[in-house]
Write an enzyme that holds these catalytic residues in place. Structure first.
Site, mmCIF file in Angstrom:
data_model
loop_
_atom_site.group_PDB
_atom_site.id
_atom_site.type_symbol
_atom_site.label_atom_id
_atom_site.label_comp_id
_atom_site.label_asym_id
_atom_site.label_seq_id
_atom_site.Cartn_x
_atom_site.Cartn_y
_atom_site.Cartn_z
ATOM 1 N N HIS A 1 0.827 -1.216 0.000
ATOM 2 C CA HIS A 1 0.000 0.000 0.000
ATOM 3 C C HIS A 1 0.861 1.265 0.000
ATOM 4 O O HIS A 1 2.013 1.260 0.447
ATOM 5 C CB HIS A 1 -1.013 0.000 1.150
ATOM 6 C CG HIS A 1 -0.463 0.234 2.513
ATOM 7 N ND1 HIS A 1 -1.107 -0.156 3.658
ATOM 8 C CD2 HIS A 1 0.682 0.826 2.949
ATOM 9 C CE1 HIS A 1 -0.398 0.192 4.712
ATOM 10 N NE2 HIS A 1 0.698 0.788 4.315
ATOM 11 N N GLU B 1 -5.029 0.617 -0.104
ATOM 12 C CA GLU B 1 -4.774 -0.806 0.105
ATOM 13 C C GLU B 1 -4.910 -1.581 -1.212
ATOM 14 O O GLU B 1 -5.632 -1.157 -2.112
ATOM 15 C CB GLU B 1 -5.791 -1.351 1.117
ATOM 16 C CG GLU B 1 -5.697 -0.720 2.508
ATOM 17 C CD GLU B 1 -4.630 -1.351 3.386
ATOM 18 O OE1 GLU B 1 -3.478 -1.503 2.932
ATOM 19 O OE2 GLU B 1 -4.958 -1.678 4.544
HETATM 20 P P1 PGA Z 1 6.170 1.461 8.252
HETATM 21 O O1 PGA Z 1 4.848 1.793 7.418
HETATM 22 O O2 PGA Z 1 7.117 2.560 7.948
HETATM 23 O O3 PGA Z 1 5.727 1.471 9.693
HETATM 24 O O4 PGA Z 1 6.651 0.145 7.770
HETATM 25 C C1 PGA Z 1 4.992 2.025 6.056
HETATM 26 C C2 PGA Z 1 3.632 2.236 5.426
HETATM 27 O O5 PGA Z 1 2.657 1.587 5.857
HETATM 28 O O6 PGA Z 1 3.546 3.031 4.483
#
Ligand code: PGA
Length: 249
Positions: free
Chosen positions: A139, A144
């Protein structure tokens, strides 16, 4: 064109991205930036706050739009992305409160909130740079994977994968992570004049390879960036590990 830059460590990747943004702010002080939250950008925010302390990153005339916010959480809720931004960036740099925009997750009408956010983004002329992370499911912001994607700011239902990935901000209890979020759409992200994506850690290696070396598909929203003319992907060695060698530098 997609440029992939691989640095030895996550810290070096965060530093490189911060230097790039600081330079862009010097060249164009009125920059309009899209800003991410999550664990990955922490090193970027630390680095850019340090550059600011050293007088090398000036946000005085910059405008920012956060990519997303959990539905139902007020700006004052410590688990909100708003609170995250205050702690990790807003309280550390000279960004004007009137030019930083975060979707209000607790707006009485989310429909009105997304229309108003979309209007502010249009009035600002869209994003100069969208600074992004990538979810383990591919995503971007909270767009999503699915059979189709939404172009503009909208309310999105979060997958359980995404709720689990965000449990760290909810004392590890993924069921406490809201089921919905407000998010910028894919059109606003792809409409950015430049895209800067940061991914670090071996848990991102698989999705990075699928997104940037696989087919373009709505099942991996980040793969749509392959069709964007100006993308820089900043990776540490671990996140780059599954990319074909020809794409690693
Ligand atoms: P994260 O999230 O940096 O906590 O891995 C990334 C995202 O969901 O875009």
């Amino acid at each position: 064109m997609t440029r992939i830059v691989v640095l030895p460590t996550a810290r070096a990747a965060g530093d490189a991205l911060a230097r790039f943004v600081a330079r862009a702010l010097t060249t164009s002080p009125n920059l309009v930036l899209g800003l991410p939250t999550g664990r990955t950008p922490l090193l970027f925010y630390d680095a850019i706050a340090r550059l600011h302390e050293q007088g090398r990153a000036d946000f005085r005339r910059a405008t920012t739009f956060n990519l997303d916010e959990f539905a139902g959480l007020a700006a004052t809720d410590p688990r909100s992305f708003h609170a995250f931004m205050k702690q990790h960036l807003f309280d550390r740099v000279n960004l004007s409160p009137v030019r930083r925009h975060v979707l209000n997750g607790s707006a009485r009408s989310w429909q009105k909130e997304i229309v108003s956010f979309e209007r502010k983004l249009a009035d600002a002329g869209g994003l100069d740079f969208a600074i992004l992370g990538i979810g383990a499911n591919g995503h971007l912001a909270f767009n999503e994977p699915g059979r189709s994607l939404v172009a503009r700011t909208h309310r999105a239902r979060l997958s359980d994968t995404t709720r689990r990935a965000n449990a760290w901000a909810f004392d590890g209890r993924w069921r406490d992570v809201p089921r919905y979020a407000l998010t910028l759409g894919m059109g606003s992200i792809l409409g950015a004049r430049g895209v800067l994506l940061l991914a670090t850690g071996e848990h991102k290696a698989g999705i990075v390879a699928r997104a940037f070396a696989g087919p373009i598909t709505t099942r991996v929203p980040a793969s749509l960036l392959q069709a964007h003319p100006n993308v820089v992907i900043v990776l540490d060695r671990d996140a780059a590990a599954k990319l074909p060698v020809r794409l690693r530098r």
